[in-house]
Design an enzyme around this catalytic site. Structure first.
Site, PDB file in Angstrom:
ATOM      1  CB  ILE A  14      -0.972   0.009   1.198  1.00 49.86           C
ATOM      2  CG1 ILE A  14      -1.952  -1.168   1.104  1.00 49.86           C
ATOM      3  CG2 ILE A  14      -1.736   1.325   1.285  1.00 49.86           C
ATOM      4  CD1 ILE A  14      -2.787  -1.389   2.347  1.00 49.86           C
ATOM      5  N   GLY A 111      -7.165  -1.371   7.327  1.00 51.35           N
ATOM      6  CA  GLY A 111      -6.999  -2.437   8.298  1.00 51.35           C
ATOM      7  C   GLY A 111      -7.260  -1.974   9.721  1.00 51.35           C
ATOM      8  CB  SER A 140     -10.570  -2.579   2.431  1.00 53.04           C
ATOM      9  OG  SER A 140     -11.927  -2.956   2.226  1.00 53.04           O
ATOM     10  CB  CYS A 141      -9.592  -2.091  -2.738  1.00 51.17           C
ATOM     11  SG  CYS A 141      -9.006  -3.744  -2.305  1.00 51.17           S
ATOM     12  CG  ASN A 142     -12.282  -6.384  -0.848  1.00 50.84           C
ATOM     13  OD1 ASN A 142     -12.048  -6.499  -2.043  1.00 50.84           O
ATOM     14  ND2 ASN A 142     -11.640  -7.092   0.063  1.00 50.84           N
TER      15      ASN A 142
END
Length: 180
Positions: A14, A111, A140-142
């Site tokens: 990241i 996170g 997060s990307c999700n």
């Protein structure tokens, strides 16, 4: 134009992406990156970026392996307006008092728990609520992709209610999270 001075703590997957993105912005100046490692990851940054040691042990380790750090994490903070902490989960929460004492604005990665900053940022959903904040967490990307899809459906008047589940396989273990 005054450029925003940005430091990145953590130069892993990241952190490398954040550093590259900041470096490419005309209104930002990448002050440098800090880390604890002395291997190829940080060595790959040395010819291109100012490298700082995140801890005293890391400073000694870097010097022992031929890396000449520009200083410590405190030196990076002293030169930065904002720090983007991309360290592993829970490390940023421990770094917050240090960042706040330095008077820098803070962005942590997804996170970390929402409670770490009290704000979780997704540009399409809550850009306005991030303005003027001293702390935020980039999800997060999700989560970002889910918010984008659900936001588009809601904006089109096609969403009444949603329930989703994501799954991720990692080292033969499957982790599930759900939200309602």
């Amino acid at each position: 134009m005054d450029r925003i001075r940005v430091g990145v703590n953590g130069y892993g997957v990241i952190g490398k992406r954040v550093a590259d993105a900041v470096h490419a912005q005309p209104d930002m100046h990448l002050v440098g990156v800090a880390d604890i490692v002395t291997d190829w990851r940080i060595q790959s940054a040395v010819p291109r970026l100012p490298v700082f040691a995140a801890t005293p042990d890391a400073h000694s380790g870097m010097v022992d392996t031929g890396i000449r750090p520009e200083g410590t994490l405190d030196d990076l903070l002293a030169q930065s307006d904002v720090i983007v902490d991309t360290t592993p989960k829970h490390v940023a929460a421990g770094n917050l008092p240090r960042y706040q004492a330095a008077g820098v604005k803070v962005i942590v990665q997804g996170g970390e728990a929402h409670s770490t900053t009290g704000h979780s940022f997704v540009a399409q959903a809550n850009y306005a609520t991030a303005l003027g904040r001293d702390l935020t967490r980039v999800v997060s990307c999700n989560t970002t992709s889910i918010v984008r899809v659900l936001g588009a459906l809601e904006n089109a008047g096609l969403l009444l209610r949603a329930r989703g589940v994501t799954g991720r396989a990692e080292c033969r273990r499957v982790h599930y999270s759900s939200w309602d």
